[in-house]
Scaffold this motif. Structure first.
Motif, mmCIF file in Angstrom:
data_model
loop_
_atom_site.group_PDB
_atom_site.id
_atom_site.type_symbol
_atom_site.label_atom_id
_atom_site.label_comp_id
_atom_site.label_asym_id
_atom_site.label_seq_id
_atom_site.Cartn_x
_atom_site.Cartn_y
_atom_site.Cartn_z
ATOM 1 N N VAL A 34 27.651 38.019 34.256
ATOM 2 C CA VAL A 34 27.726 37.264 33.006
ATOM 3 C C VAL A 34 29.084 36.574 32.920
ATOM 4 O O VAL A 34 30.125 37.207 33.128
ATOM 5 C CB VAL A 34 27.530 38.179 31.785
ATOM 6 N N THR A 35 29.069 35.296 32.631
ATOM 7 C CA THR A 35 30.302 34.521 32.525
ATOM 8 C C THR A 35 30.550 34.123 31.081
ATOM 9 O O THR A 35 29.645 33.627 30.404
ATOM 10 C CB THR A 35 30.232 33.262 33.405
ATOM 11 N N LEU A 36 31.775 34.353 30.624
ATOM 12 C CA LEU A 36 32.223 33.854 29.332
ATOM 13 C C LEU A 36 32.885 32.505 29.581
ATOM 14 O O LEU A 36 33.915 32.424 30.259
ATOM 15 C CB LEU A 36 33.217 34.826 28.680
ATOM 16 N N LEU A 37 32.294 31.465 29.053
ATOM 17 C CA LEU A 37 32.739 30.095 29.325
ATOM 18 C C LEU A 37 33.123 29.414 28.024
ATOM 19 O O LEU A 37 32.378 29.469 27.043
ATOM 20 C CB LEU A 37 31.609 29.315 30.004
ATOM 21 N N GLY A 38 34.270 28.765 28.040
ATOM 22 C CA GLY A 38 34.673 28.043 26.846
ATOM 23 C C GLY A 38 36.064 27.471 27.015
ATOM 24 O O GLY A 38 36.784 27.813 27.955
ATOM 25 N N PRO A 39 36.488 26.608 26.098
ATOM 26 C CA PRO A 39 37.810 25.996 26.171
ATOM 27 C C PRO A 39 38.910 27.004 25.875
ATOM 28 O O PRO A 39 38.650 28.100 25.355
ATOM 29 C CB PRO A 39 37.750 24.904 25.105
ATOM 30 N N SER A 40 40.136 26.649 26.200
ATOM 31 C CA SER A 40 41.278 27.514 25.911
ATOM 32 C C SER A 40 41.331 27.816 24.417
ATOM 33 O O SER A 40 41.111 26.942 23.581
ATOM 34 C CB SER A 40 42.574 26.835 26.353
ATOM 35 N N GLY A 41 41.625 29.079 24.108
ATOM 36 C CA GLY A 41 41.769 29.486 22.722
ATOM 37 C C GLY A 41 40.491 29.848 22.006
ATOM 38 O O GLY A 41 40.512 30.113 20.801
ATOM 39 N N THR A 81 39.716 45.733 35.908
ATOM 40 C CA THR A 81 39.958 44.310 35.687
ATOM 41 C C THR A 81 40.624 43.678 36.903
ATOM 42 O O THR A 81 41.519 44.277 37.509
ATOM 43 C CB THR A 81 40.858 44.093 34.456
ATOM 44 N N VAL A 82 40.178 42.473 37.256
ATOM 45 C CA VAL A 82 40.828 41.654 38.280
ATOM 46 C C VAL A 82 41.475 40.476 37.569
ATOM 47 O O VAL A 82 40.802 39.712 36.871
ATOM 48 C CB VAL A 82 39.816 41.144 39.330
ATOM 49 N N PHE A 83 42.791 40.334 37.755
ATOM 50 C CA PHE A 83 43.545 39.286 37.076
ATOM 51 C C PHE A 83 43.803 38.105 38.007
ATOM 52 O O PHE A 83 43.724 38.223 39.222
ATOM 53 C CB PHE A 83 44.881 39.834 36.562
ATOM 54 N N GLN A 84 44.148 36.982 37.409
ATOM 55 C CA GLN A 84 44.426 35.777 38.185
ATOM 56 C C GLN A 84 45.652 35.952 39.078
ATOM 57 O O GLN A 84 45.726 35.405 40.176
ATOM 58 C CB GLN A 84 44.635 34.589 37.247
ATOM 59 N N ASP A 155 31.633 50.900 35.980
ATOM 60 C CA ASP A 155 30.356 50.468 35.405
ATOM 61 C C ASP A 155 30.356 48.953 35.201
ATOM 62 O O ASP A 155 29.322 48.302 35.345
ATOM 63 C CB ASP A 155 30.116 51.163 34.057
ATOM 64 N N VAL A 156 31.532 48.422 34.847
ATOM 65 C CA VAL A 156 31.679 46.985 34.618
ATOM 66 C C VAL A 156 32.987 46.531 35.247
ATOM 67 O O VAL A 156 34.029 47.176 35.082
ATOM 68 C CB VAL A 156 31.692 46.644 33.107
ATOM 69 N N LEU A 157 32.938 45.416 35.967
ATOM 70 C CA LEU A 157 34.145 44.805 36.495
ATOM 71 C C LEU A 157 34.451 43.554 35.674
ATOM 72 O O LEU A 157 33.600 42.681 35.523
ATOM 73 C CB LEU A 157 33.982 44.425 37.968
ATOM 74 N N LEU A 158 35.660 43.498 35.138
ATOM 75 C CA LEU A 158 36.105 42.374 34.328
ATOM 76 C C LEU A 158 36.970 41.470 35.193
ATOM 77 O O LEU A 158 37.884 41.938 35.874
ATOM 78 C CB LEU A 158 36.916 42.873 33.123
ATOM 79 N N LEU A 159 36.706 40.165 35.163
ATOM 80 C CA LEU A 159 37.432 39.218 36.004
ATOM 81 C C LEU A 159 37.974 38.084 35.147
ATOM 82 O O LEU A 159 37.203 37.286 34.599
ATOM 83 C CB LEU A 159 36.528 38.672 37.114
ATOM 84 N N ASP A 160 39.309 38.045 35.007
ATOM 85 C CA ASP A 160 39.959 37.082 34.130
ATOM 86 C C ASP A 160 40.454 35.890 34.936
ATOM 87 O O ASP A 160 41.565 35.889 35.452
ATOM 88 C CB ASP A 160 41.129 37.750 33.407
ATOM 89 N N GLU A 161 39.612 34.855 35.055
ATOM 90 C CA GLU A 161 39.906 33.649 35.831
ATOM 91 C C GLU A 161 40.548 33.988 37.175
ATOM 92 O O GLU A 161 41.630 33.489 37.516
ATOM 93 C CB GLU A 161 40.800 32.706 35.025
ATOM 94 N N PRO A 162 39.904 34.837 37.987
ATOM 95 C CA PRO A 162 40.529 35.331 39.214
ATOM 96 C C PRO A 162 40.727 34.283 40.299
ATOM 97 O O PRO A 162 41.502 34.502 41.228
ATOM 98 C CB PRO A 162 39.545 36.411 39.678
ATOM 99 N N LEU A 163 40.042 33.150 40.203
ATOM 100 C CA LEU A 163 40.136 32.138 41.252
ATOM 101 C C LEU A 163 40.997 30.946 40.835
ATOM 102 O O LEU A 163 41.111 29.970 41.571
ATOM 103 C CB LEU A 163 38.734 31.645 41.641
ATOM 104 N N VAL A 190 31.674 40.841 34.391
ATOM 105 C CA VAL A 190 31.912 39.972 33.234
ATOM 106 C C VAL A 190 33.094 39.099 33.607
ATOM 107 O O VAL A 190 34.217 39.581 33.803
ATOM 108 C CB VAL A 190 32.199 40.763 31.953
ATOM 109 N N TYR A 191 32.841 37.802 33.707
ATOM 110 C CA TYR A 191 33.751 36.857 34.346
ATOM 111 C C TYR A 191 34.197 35.809 33.343
ATOM 112 O O TYR A 191 33.387 35.310 32.561
ATOM 113 C CB TYR A 191 32.994 36.191 35.496
ATOM 114 N N ILE A 192 35.485 35.490 33.350
ATOM 115 C CA ILE A 192 36.021 34.463 32.458
ATOM 116 C C ILE A 192 36.367 33.215 33.256
ATOM 117 O O ILE A 192 37.000 33.296 34.317
ATOM 118 C CB ILE A 192 37.288 34.961 31.733
ATOM 119 N N THR A 193 35.972 32.062 32.737
ATOM 120 C CA THR A 193 36.392 30.798 33.325
ATOM 121 C C THR A 193 36.254 29.694 32.290
ATOM 122 O O THR A 193 35.520 29.827 31.314
ATOM 123 C CB THR A 193 35.561 30.457 34.582
ATOM 124 N N HIS A 194 37.003 28.602 32.511
ATOM 125 C CA HIS A 194 36.788 27.388 31.723
ATOM 126 C C HIS A 194 36.201 26.308 32.620
ATOM 127 O O HIS A 194 36.027 25.171 32.190
ATOM 128 C CB HIS A 194 38.102 26.903 31.097
#
Length: 343
Positions: A34-41, A81-84, A155-163, A190-194
């Motif tokens: 699942v990706t959380l997608l949206g603009p900054s802020g 969590t995997v960080f950028q 159980d869940v891997l969180l990825l904060d804009e890792p790429l 659960v992946y974050i990206t813009h």
């Protein structure tokens, strides 16, 4: 019945007078990307930090594997969590970095060595165990960070804009690898990206955020081909919007009747550029005449801008061999099923 591994219930969070999350709900199935997608802020990172226990909630619940973990600290939640910025220990080699979590949990050396070897194979870093982080490329350091996060089977891997720190070519390679890793482990990501293209390429579902809430959650095809709001249609990819009217049950643009579209009739019609066709002759059901304004070759397709009645411009992005020039008169059309009403 679906196996829900993570659930967010009515999560609210404010920092001072600023309301960052406005009662968000989200369920993530086991083995789902699942990706959380949206603009900054918009609240993506705050959501991720709340799941990981790094930020407290004002209201709501975080449910992990059926257990309410809202009040639990990070070390009591089975998430990683995997960080950028990778956050690797520079004084440790790859093996030590990957096995660190197991070591502080008191696991046996033989168990750590076996598990670390398995994780390095998973991220295609066999033989790199003795190297230090400074001896690795950016993509290799990212793989080490992923292996370290997966070694404890969260159980869940969180990825904060890792790429985000990688160049375009390596970023695309890592997108494919991450998706493969996720499917082979069966762990929910659960992946974050813009980056809209990244979200479309990798996700099972995309949760589009705007101003602290999810405006739409669906599969990549659903949010791209059938967006429910103009914000989603504009944020994900390029879109054409035509102001239309409903007259006696017919859709009308510029005084011309055009074929019905999907969805509830509204004042705006939505068509993706790749679905817009044009030529010297009108197609059945269409009489949309326009003037070709501009043609540019962009990434394997020809992007063509056409001015319709009232100065409205519509863009077509297609592989075509139409021999037309700016100023030529053309007729525009699309398949009715490829257009939709949008609010």
């Amino acid at each position: 019945m679906f196996d829900i591994v993570l659930q967010l219930n009515k999560i609210k969070k404010s920092f001072g007078a600023t309301e960052v999350l406005r009662g968000i709900d989200l369920s993530v199935e086991r083995s789902e990307f699942v990706t959380l997608l949206g603009p900054s802020g918009c609240g993506k990172t705050t959501t991720l930090r709340i799941i990981g226990g790094l930020t407290d909630v004002d209201e709501g619940q975080v449910i992990l594997n059926g257990e309410d973990v809202t009040a639990l600290p990070p070390n009591k939640r089975n998430v990683n969590t995997v960080f950028q910025n990778y956050a690797l220990f520079p004084h440790m080699n790859v093996e030590a970095n990957v096995g660190y979590g197991m070591k502080i949990r008191g696991k046996k050396k033989s168990e750590i060595a076996e598990r670390v070897e398995k994780m390095l194979a998973l991220v295609q870093l066999e033989g790199y165990g003795k190297r230090r982080p400074e001896e690795l490329s950016g993509g290799q350091r990212q793989r080490v960070a992923i292996a370290r996060a997966l070694v404890l089977s969260p159980d869940v891997l969180l990825l904060d804009e890792p790429l985000g720190a990688l160049d375009l070519k390596l970023r695309r390679e890592m997108q494919s690898e991450l998706k493969s890793i996720q499917k082979s482990t069966g762990i929910a990501f659960v992946y974050i990206t813009h980056d809209q293209d990244e979200a479309l390429a990798m996700s099972d579902r995309i949760a589009v955020m705007q101003d602290g809430h999810f405006v739409e959650i669906g599969t990549p095809d659903e949010v791209y081909s059938n967006p429910k709001t103009r914000f989603v249609a504009e944020f994900i990819g390029f879109s054409n919007f035509l102001p239309v009217k409903n007259e006696n049950g017919k859709t009308v643009f510029g005084g011309q009747i055009i074929p019905d579209a999907k969805g509830e009739p509204s004042e705006t019609l939505f068509i993706r550029p790749e679905n817009v066709r044009f030529g010297r002759n009108a197609e059945e059901g269409f009489a949309l005449n326009g003037r070709l304004c501009e043609r540019n070759y962009v990434g394997g397709v020809m992007r063509t801008s056409i001015e319709l009645k009232g100065g409205i411009k519509i863009v077509s992005s297609r592989i075509d061999d139409v021999e037309l020039c700016p100023g030529d008169s053309v007729f525009v059309s699309w398949r009715p099923e490829n257009a939709g009403f949008i609010r």
